[in-house]
Design a protein around this motif. Structure first.
Motif, PDB file in Angstrom:
ATOM      1  N   LYS A  49      -7.798   8.741   3.118  1.00 28.01           N
ATOM      2  CA  LYS A  49      -6.288   8.733   2.258  1.00 28.01           C
ATOM      3  C   LYS A  49      -6.375   8.383   0.643  1.00 28.01           C
ATOM      4  CE  LYS A  49      -2.995   7.966   5.995  1.00 28.01           C
ATOM      5  NZ  LYS A  49      -1.989   7.203   6.401  1.00 28.01           N
ATOM      6  N   SER A  50      -7.666   8.737   0.122  1.00 27.24           N
ATOM      7  CA  SER A  50      -7.973   8.451  -1.373  1.00 27.24           C
ATOM      8  C   SER A  50      -7.261   8.986  -2.179  1.00 27.24           C
ATOM      9  CB  SER A  50      -9.335   8.641  -1.373  1.00 27.24           C
ATOM     10  OG  SER A  50      -9.684   8.624  -2.850  1.00 27.24           O
ATOM     11  N   ALA A  51      -6.874  10.674  -1.819  1.00 28.55           N
ATOM     12  CA  ALA A  51      -6.003  11.088  -2.776  1.00 28.55           C
ATOM     13  C   ALA A  51      -4.457  10.787  -2.603  1.00 28.55           C
ATOM     14  CB  ALA A  51      -6.155  12.713  -2.578  1.00 28.55           C
ATOM     15  N   GLU A  52      -4.170  10.432  -1.313  1.00 31.48           N
ATOM     16  CA  GLU A  52      -2.803   9.926  -1.317  1.00 31.48           C
ATOM     17  C   GLU A  52      -2.465   8.716  -2.016  1.00 31.48           C
ATOM     18  OE1 GLU A  52       0.135   8.811   2.568  1.00 31.48           O
ATOM     19  OE2 GLU A  52      -1.755  10.201   3.013  1.00 31.48           O
ATOM     20  N   ILE A  53      -3.235   7.979  -1.822  1.00 30.44           N
ATOM     21  CA  ILE A  53      -3.189   6.603  -2.437  1.00 30.44           C
ATOM     22  C   ILE A  53      -3.166   6.769  -3.809  1.00 30.44           C
ATOM     23  CG2 ILE A  53      -4.102   4.418  -2.793  1.00 30.44           C
ATOM     24  CD1 ILE A  53      -5.526   4.581   0.325  1.00 30.44           C
ATOM     25  N   GLU A  54      -3.966   7.520  -4.412  1.00 30.02           N
ATOM     26  CA  GLU A  54      -3.904   7.619  -5.862  1.00 30.02           C
ATOM     27  C   GLU A  54      -2.396   8.256  -6.231  1.00 30.02           C
ATOM     28  OE1 GLU A  54      -4.746   7.842  -9.887  1.00 30.02           O
ATOM     29  OE2 GLU A  54      -5.457   6.459  -8.232  1.00 30.02           O
TER      30      GLU A  54
END
Length: 345
Positions: A49-54
């Protein structure tokens, strides 16, 4: 008083599309600056979820525009990070994945990041629908293109990432042909706005756009902003009938929507319940694992304002003539020819 400058955050997957974005980050940021944005970039990490968190962080920090660059999975994460917030930034996409279904529906140029970001400069936006999937007893998850369940949903998880990068569509199509003979029906109950379907089903699709797995006519009358899903239930597991349906989809005739083996329904809400579960009914959301049925789906009408290519969005043709498109068209033609041959036998 000095007017506040608009801020844009580029969130990009460095591994998507043969690492095409890594070569174009500086040029994309320069383009965004030329459109009046104060632009910055975030490279996604391997962590979940790297993109989601950012995207969630940038949304809550008040960014005016988020640009999601990568495949359908990266775009899904960015949409998920944006959607749960009351105030949401505009969204643009730079497709750099394997199927790029959302880009096909929005008529965003594929595999050319600079052409894709130029769509922002045209300043054409549309408030598009977003879907929410809620497996019973589990947390909700968002999707912006397609949810699917039943047979073939394992297709995305079965193709190794290195093959997707090297061979793109052809890797999916090859794996799909391998899985077709293993398709089996199961009894389900599907409750929707028009009533209830109870019977045998091998797979289902809950579409927000007209493009599924690269087939741009699987939901020919899907609209991006009407608050309705296009629900497609496939009621057969017979190989020759499945090939015939694929042939109708591939040749763009749209006849599959009236086929006896298909239920084609418009609905803003639905619930899918397995009635004789021999194995878990896996849910696929924009190409990523989304849990298991029972599951409910809700349509969030006009939830995110997106930059789209309005000049071309009603065009029935593909954009460009790149190698990927030509390869897909050749395979689609073979599906159509095989379906015609089987009908004549």
């Amino acid at each position: 008083m000095k007017e506040r400058k608009l801020r844009a955050r580029l969130i990009y997957n460095p591994s998507s599309g043969q690492e095409i974005m890594k070569k174009n980050v500086a040029d994309v940021l320069e383009k965004l600056e030329s459109f009046g944005y104060e632009a910055s970039a975030f490279q996604t990490k391997i962590s979940p979820k790297s993109a989601e968190i950012e995207a969630k962080r940038a949304t809550q920090d008040g960014f005016d525009l988020i640009v999601a660059a990568g495949g359908d999975g990266t775009i899904n994460e960015v949409v998920s990070g944006i959607s749960g917030n009351e105030k949401r930034p505009k969204l643009a996409i730079i497709p750099a994945g394997t199927t790029n279904d959302l880009a096909r529906a929005l008529k965003i140029p594929r595999n050319n990041p600079i052409d894709a970001v130029d769509i922002i400069g045209k300043n054409q936006t549309l408030k598009v629908d977003v879907g929410v999937a809620t497996p019973i007893g589990k947390d909700s998850k968002y999707f912006i293109n397609i949810a699917a369940g039943g047979a073939l949903t394992e297709l995305t998880y079965s193709v190794p990432s290195n093959l997707k990068t090297m061979f793109g569509y052809l890797a999916y199509l090859s794996k799909g042909a391998e899985l077709l003979p293993r398709v089996k029906c199961e009894k389900v109950r599907v409750t929707h706005d028009q009533g209830v379907f109870e019977g045998k089903m091998s797979m289902f699709f809950v579409a927000l756009t007209n493009s599924v797995g690269g087939f741009e006519k699987i939901a020919p009358d899907a609209k991006l902003d009407d608050g309705k899903f296009t629900l497609i239930l496939v009621k057969t597991d017979k190989l020759f009938e499945l090939i015939a349906l694929l042939g109708m989809v591939a040749n763009g005739s749209g006849k599959h929507v009236n086929d006896v083996n298909v239920e084609y329904i418009k609905t803003s809400h639905l619930k899918v319940e397995p009635l004789e579960q021999k194995r878990p009914t896996l849910i696929n959301l924009d190409g990523e694992f989304g849990g298991e049925a029972p599951v409910e789906f809700d349509n969030l009408k006009n939830h995110i304002e997106m930059f789209v290519n309005l000049d071309e969005i009603n065009d029935l043709n593909y954009i460009g003539d790149d190698e990927e498109t030509l390869a897909f068209e050749a395979v689609a033609q073979k599906f159509a020819e095989e379906a015609d041959r089987m009908k004549s036998e």
